[in-house]
Design a protein around this motif. Structure first.
Motif, PDB file in Angstrom:
ATOM      1  N   ALA A   2      39.699  40.569  26.056  1.00 13.70           N
ATOM      2  CA  ALA A   2      40.735  40.448  27.075  1.00 13.70           C
ATOM      3  C   ALA A   2      40.314  39.435  28.127  1.00 13.70           C
ATOM      4  N   LYS A   3      41.268  38.612  28.534  1.00  9.42           N
ATOM      5  CA  LYS A   3      41.007  37.638  29.590  1.00  9.42           C
ATOM      6  C   LYS A   3      41.116  38.334  30.938  1.00  9.42           C
ATOM      7  N   ARG A   4      40.323  37.911  31.891  1.00  8.09           N
ATOM      8  CA  ARG A   4      40.385  38.455  33.246  1.00  8.09           C
ATOM      9  C   ARG A   4      40.528  37.274  34.191  1.00  8.09           C
ATOM     10  N   LEU A   5      41.528  37.351  35.057  1.00  5.19           N
ATOM     11  CA  LEU A   5      41.780  36.293  36.022  1.00  5.19           C
ATOM     12  C   LEU A   5      41.336  36.762  37.399  1.00  5.19           C
ATOM     13  N   ILE A   6      40.471  36.009  38.027  1.00  3.44           N
ATOM     14  CA  ILE A   6      40.077  36.268  39.407  1.00  3.44           C
ATOM     15  C   ILE A   6      40.820  35.244  40.264  1.00  3.44           C
ATOM     16  N   PRO A   7      41.746  35.702  41.119  1.00  2.32           N
ATOM     17  CA  PRO A   7      42.527  34.762  41.934  1.00  2.32           C
ATOM     18  C   PRO A   7      41.647  33.971  42.906  1.00  2.32           C
ATOM     19  N   SER A   8      42.098  32.787  43.252  1.00  8.56           N
ATOM     20  CA  SER A   8      41.400  31.940  44.212  1.00  8.56           C
ATOM     21  C   SER A   8      41.824  32.294  45.635  1.00  8.56           C
ATOM     22  N   LEU A   9      40.926  32.088  46.555  1.00 12.86           N
ATOM     23  CA  LEU A   9      41.171  32.231  47.995  1.00 12.86           C
ATOM     24  C   LEU A   9      41.919  33.511  48.347  1.00 12.86           C
ATOM     25  N   ASN A  10      43.102  33.393  48.968  1.00 10.43           N
ATOM     26  CA  ASN A  10      43.829  34.573  49.445  1.00 10.43           C
ATOM     27  C   ASN A  10      44.955  34.978  48.497  1.00 10.43           C
ATOM     28  N   ARG A  11      44.790  34.722  47.223  1.00 12.43           N
ATOM     29  CA  ARG A  11      45.828  35.071  46.254  1.00 12.43           C
ATOM     30  C   ARG A  11      45.579  36.456  45.660  1.00 12.43           C
ATOM     31  N   ILE A  12      46.682  37.082  45.238  1.00  6.04           N
ATOM     32  CA  ILE A  12      46.642  38.442  44.715  1.00  6.04           C
ATOM     33  C   ILE A  12      47.370  38.472  43.380  1.00  6.04           C
ATOM     34  N   LEU A  13      46.740  39.034  42.358  1.00  8.42           N
ATOM     35  CA  LEU A  13      47.347  39.183  41.036  1.00  8.42           C
ATOM     36  C   LEU A  13      47.922  40.588  40.939  1.00  8.42           C
ATOM     37  N   VAL A  14      49.225  40.677  40.620  1.00  9.01           N
ATOM     38  CA  VAL A  14      49.892  41.978  40.547  1.00  9.01           C
ATOM     39  C   VAL A  14      50.613  42.140  39.220  1.00  9.01           C
ATOM     40  N   GLU A  15      50.817  43.397  38.845  1.00 10.03           N
ATOM     41  CA  GLU A  15      51.633  43.739  37.689  1.00 10.03           C
ATOM     42  C   GLU A  15      52.818  44.526  38.240  1.00 10.03           C
TER      43      GLU A  15
END
Length: 97
Positions: A2-15
């Motif tokens: 599975a790929k995992r994305l770590i957002p840059s700076l002040n970004r948030i990854l949501v589902e």
């Protein structure tokens, strides 16, 4: 794997949390009634830096349920799942039980 994305700076990854289409009794719920745009935070970036290099942490953490604006964000597909990237400033609030 599975790929995992770590957002840059002040970004948030949501589902995004999809509202139920019918009640427990089987009654169909009109789409317009479920207007609340909520999502579960999957990953957060480290935050952004001030002009003098001090970190400003992101205001939410992984696992939080957040309220999103009706429009915005960047759609991303990872391992056949759909996610959205938002800036910390775009998050309208955190929902608690």
């Amino acid at each position: 794997m599975a790929k995992r994305l770590i957002p840059s700076l002040n970004r948030i990854l949501v589902e995004k949390i999809l509202p139920p289409l019918k009640t427990n009794a089987g009654i169909l719920i009109p789409e317009k009634i479920n207007k609340l745009n909520t999502a579960k935070v999957v990953a957060v970036g480290p935050g952004k830096l001030t002009t003098d290099g001090k970190p400003i942490p992101v205001s939410v953490k992984e696992g939080d349920t957040v309220l999103l604006p009706e429009y915005g964000g960047t759609e991303i597909k990872l391992d056949e799942k759909e996610y959205h990237l938002f800036r910390d400033d775009d998050i309208l609030g955190t929902l608690h039980d």
